[in-house]
Design an enzyme around this catalytic site. Sequence first.
Site, PDB file in Angstrom:
ATOM      1  CG  HIS A 143      -1.739  -1.279   1.404  1.00  0.00           C
ATOM      2  ND1 HIS A 143      -1.353  -2.619   2.156  1.00  0.00           N
ATOM      3  CD2 HIS A 143      -2.873  -1.483   1.191  1.00  0.00           C
ATOM      4  CE1 HIS A 143      -2.022  -3.310   1.814  1.00  0.00           C
ATOM      5  NE2 HIS A 143      -3.098  -3.023   1.535  1.00  0.00           N
ATOM      6  CE  LYS A 170      -5.545  -4.510  -0.935  1.00  0.00           C
ATOM      7  NZ  LYS A 170      -5.715  -4.509   0.705  1.00  0.00           N
TER       8      LYS A 170
END
Length: 252
Positions: A143, A170
């Site tokens: 992230h 992800k």
Amino acid sequence: MKTVTVRDLVVGEGAPKIIVSLMGKTITDVKSEALAYREADFDILEWRVDHFANVTTAESVLEAAGAIREIITDKPLLFTFRSAKEGGEQALTTEQYIALNRAAVDSGLVDMIDLELFTGDDEVKATVGYAHQHNVAVIMSNHDFHKTPAAEEIVQRLRKMQELGADIPKIAVMPQTKADVLTLLTATVEMQERYADRPIITMSMSKTGVISRLAGEVFGSAATFGAVKKASAPGQISVADLRTVLTILHQA
């Protein structure tokens, strides 16, 4: 490309799957949130353990996980401790972080764990292997709440996750401009078409990036995050609206 099946849910085919995050601070909060989520239309329940006050006490964590499992019996449960450096609520040492995830795997209560890519290659690889021995799937994540890296860098990180054994790589990034959203989508297409042999999840955060949360089926992201009550990241929209849009795009 292979799909990932968790319980009866097949990730990587059909419309993107909807993930919602549960963020209670106490066992009481966790139970009441889980009860409130029971009627919502979603596919995967993520427990954001970094919001849980007693996270360093394994017994409390497992008691809360058991409470969630008793209330949400049919949906895959994703166990996520989001580190402070990647936008989470608390910080743990690497040793504490790995031990927490291993305890979750050992419990038999969770179907998936989230492992952050930049925890350390050896630790990540060993924990992926441990999870797989116990039939627990791994979402590997990264992230960036400040910027959107270049498309090549996004692809490189997703490929690294794949190499380290992630079932589902992800990445979530923050756009500063509309062009940054296109960068994320371009990287998603490139990864999905050239390198991915498994489902991936990508998103551009905030209101600027919201199209990336809706158009996963077009560009190659297999899941998206929605909000039942409070959003766990900037730009999330309600699960009801999300399902409507995902269905429209799927049927088009």
